[in-house]
Design an enzyme around this catalytic site. Structure first.
Site, PDB file in Angstrom:
ATOM      1  N   ASP A   1       0.792  -1.241   0.000  1.00 28.21           N
ATOM      2  CA  ASP A   1       0.000   0.000   0.000  1.00 28.21           C
ATOM      3  C   ASP A   1       0.825   1.293   0.000  1.00 28.21           C
ATOM      4  O   ASP A   1       1.810   1.398   0.739  1.00 28.21           O
ATOM      5  CB  ASP A   1      -0.868   0.077   1.257  1.00 28.21           C
ATOM      6  CG  ASP A   1      -1.564  -1.219   1.593  1.00 28.21           C
ATOM      7  OD1 ASP A   1      -1.588  -2.122   0.754  1.00 28.21           O
ATOM      8  OD2 ASP A   1      -2.090  -1.300   2.711  1.00 28.21           O
TER       9      ASP A   1
ATOM     10  N   ASP B   1      -5.310   0.804   9.626  1.00 31.56           N
ATOM     11  CA  ASP B   1      -5.289   1.672   8.448  1.00 31.56           C
ATOM     12  C   ASP B   1      -5.929   3.044   8.668  1.00 31.56           C
ATOM     13  O   ASP B   1      -6.838   3.450   7.938  1.00 31.56           O
ATOM     14  CB  ASP B   1      -5.933   0.971   7.239  1.00 31.56           C
ATOM     15  CG  ASP B   1      -5.314  -0.379   6.932  1.00 31.56           C
ATOM     16  OD1 ASP B   1      -4.172  -0.612   7.390  1.00 31.56           O
ATOM     17  OD2 ASP B   1      -5.948  -1.206   6.255  1.00 31.56           O
TER      18      ASP B   1
HETATM   19  C1  FRU Z   1      -3.752  -3.849   2.644  1.00 33.07           C
HETATM   20  C2  FRU Z   1      -3.128  -4.204   3.968  1.00 33.07           C
HETATM   21  C3  FRU Z   1      -3.525  -3.238   5.067  1.00 33.07           C
HETATM   22  C4  FRU Z   1      -2.403  -3.362   6.043  1.00 33.07           C
HETATM   23  C5  FRU Z   1      -1.219  -3.569   5.147  1.00 33.07           C
HETATM   24  C6  FRU Z   1      -0.163  -4.480   5.704  1.00 33.07           C
HETATM   25  O1  FRU Z   1      -3.030  -4.303   1.550  1.00 33.07           O
HETATM   26  O2  FRU Z   1      -3.473  -5.542   4.336  1.00 33.07           O
HETATM   27  O3  FRU Z   1      -4.799  -3.481   5.613  1.00 33.07           O
HETATM   28  O4  FRU Z   1      -2.258  -2.230   6.861  1.00 33.07           O
HETATM   29  O5  FRU Z   1      -1.712  -4.110   3.930  1.00 33.07           O
HETATM   30  O6  FRU Z   1       0.944  -4.551   4.862  1.00 33.07           O
END
Ligand code: FRU
Length: 450
Positions: A24, A148
């Site tokens: 992300d 998040d």
């Molecule tokens: C989305 C996710 C988020 C988390 C991150 C961990 O792709 O699963 O929810 O914070 O990636 O890498």
């Protein structure tokens, strides 16, 4: 950590880490001429793990320079996704104009394991050094792997707003005056989506402010927000119609009022490369329509046009079955626009370096072949084709991805691919009847790594 960015499958105008895994985009913020792109990163391997915040900067949203990693795992957990704001009024006490970051410490991945909590970091040197707050976490565990945080400012109630992902399709909203102490406002669902919420204001066509609640799959609802309650006016809509767009986030503190977003292109294939995965091209989001009929339009930022070089045009031509049309180019990096009238053909195939992007007129579907990493199926197998006899298509083609924008951004889709065997990098074919190409304009693009 060096690369010449010249490897066989290295994207040439999309961000990739010099080495190793990314997912992300995080902490997207603009300040004093610098666009920041922090990102989920495994500094040790090309697979997911050891989540650390990587960091890249740009002065035009297109040319990126990767810097030292910004945040490493600590006793609270590994560094999961989060966001950043500029605290112009010093609400948090780190100084006016400090950048404040909210992120998830993923406690399950440290020894001894802990719950997932929300933590704060700040920077007084335009994002170059991040200092973790000694009072962390600023928001304790609620349930599951809650995570998040994505912060925005609600001007009318003069507070910061933080959506969080809880579990399944459930999310929650918190509010704060100082970014440190958070009060629960509302729980909400976004059916069909999960993870990485974004929540941001836009002005609709009638000049009214509306808020968009967005999830990692690119599903969203538009509605009113009064500082306490989000009241959706639209059903759940889809902005990312492709297989490979995920976990998009919008930049905060954008100087010219644009709403600019970038996503992780999840599930691409990069065999034998020292890196894994790429970001999308940044796009602008705008609201079309209003009320129940409001929806998002998504379009590449104008800055991408600075990469345009040689232009190839095709004027009106009928594509008959068995007589494909190919623009005269050998380019691998392209910005292509064309209008096509469906005629009596059943489908139009746009073969991109040997991989077919199909406009199936009868089924009203767009599909793309191309290859996807096992276990990484995130998005949709096909996208809806807008109604109408003619279709405006824009394609941004890099070495391993194509981003598709139909009718000015009404429908958009992100796809990753590996090239197949091909002679020409772009070949248009009509199936079971003719299609008419009204006009095609192709720009060969330069690499951002030159
Ligand atoms: C989305 C996710 C988020 C988390 C991150 C961990 O792709 O699963 O929810 O914070 O990636 O890498």
């Amino acid at each position: 950590m060096t690369t010449t960015y010249q490897e066989l499958h290295r994207p040439q105008f999309h961000f990739t880490a010099k080495t190793n895994w990314i997912n992300d985009p995080n902490g997207l913020v603009y300040l004093d001429g610098v666009w920041h792109l922090y990102f989920q990163h495994n500094p040790e391997s090309t697979v997911w793990g050891n989540m650390t915040w990587g960091h890249a900067v740009s002065d035009d949203l297109i040319h990126w320079r990767q810097l030292e990693h910004a945040m490493f795992p600590d006793e609270h957990g590994t560094m999961f996704s989060g966001s950043a704001v500029v605290d112009h009024e010093d609400t948090a006490g780190f100084g006016a104009g400090a950048i404040v970051f909210l992120y998830t410490a993923a406690g399950r991945h440290v020894d001894p394991p802990r719950q997932f909590t929300q933590c704060l970091a700040w920077s007084a040197d335009n994002g170059m050094t991040l200092t973790k707050y000694e009072g962390n976490p600023v928001l304790g565990w609620i349930e599951g792997d809650n995570r998040d945080p994505k912060i925005s400012w609600h001007a009318a109630s003069r507070q910061w707003i933080m959506p969080l992902f809880l579990a399944d399709d459930r999310f929650t909203l918190y509010g704060s005056k100082d970014l440190k102490s958070w009060t629960h406002r509302q729980d909400l669902r976004l059916e069909g989506d999960r993870e990485c919420p974004d929540f941001f204001p836009l002005v609709d066509e009638s000049g009214e402010e509306r808020w968009v609640f967005w999830g990692a799959n690119g599903l969203y609802r538009i509605g009113r927000f009064d500082g306490t309650t989000f009241t959706p006016e639209t059903p759940v809509l889809t902005c990312e119609n492709g297989r490979n767009g995920y976990a998009a986030q919008t930049w905060s503190n954008v100087p010219d009022g644009r709403c600019i977003q970038i996503s992780w292109m999840a599930g691409g294939l990069f065999p034998e490369m020292p890196f894994n995965h790429q970001m999308s091209i940044p796009v602008t989001l705008e609201l079309a329509g209003s009320g129940e009929a409001a929806r998002l339009r998504r379009w590449p930022v104008r800055e991408v046009e600075s990469l345009r070089e040689r232009k190839v045009r095709i004027e009106q031509v009928t594509i008959a079955p068995g007589s494909p049309v190919a623009p005269k180019t050998d380019a691998k990096l392209m910005d292509v626009s064309f209008t096509v009238r469906r005629g009596d053909g059943r489908a139009l195939n746009v073969n991109i370096r040997g991989q077919a992007l199909t406009f199936a007129w009868d089924e009203k579907e767009m599909r793309f072949a191309g290859g996807q990493a096992p276990g990484m199926v995130k998005g949709r197998a096909f996208a809806p084709l807008p109604e109408g006899e003619s279709l405006d298509v824009r394609l941004l083609i890099d070495r391993t991805s194509v981003e598709v924008f139909l009718n000015g951004g009404d429908v958009s889709a992100s796809y990753c691919f590996l090239p197949g065997a091909y002679e020409r990098p772009l070949v248009l074919q009509s199936w079971q009847g003719n299609s008419t190409l009204e006009r095609l304009e192709l720009f060969e693009l330069s690499s951002i790594w030159q």
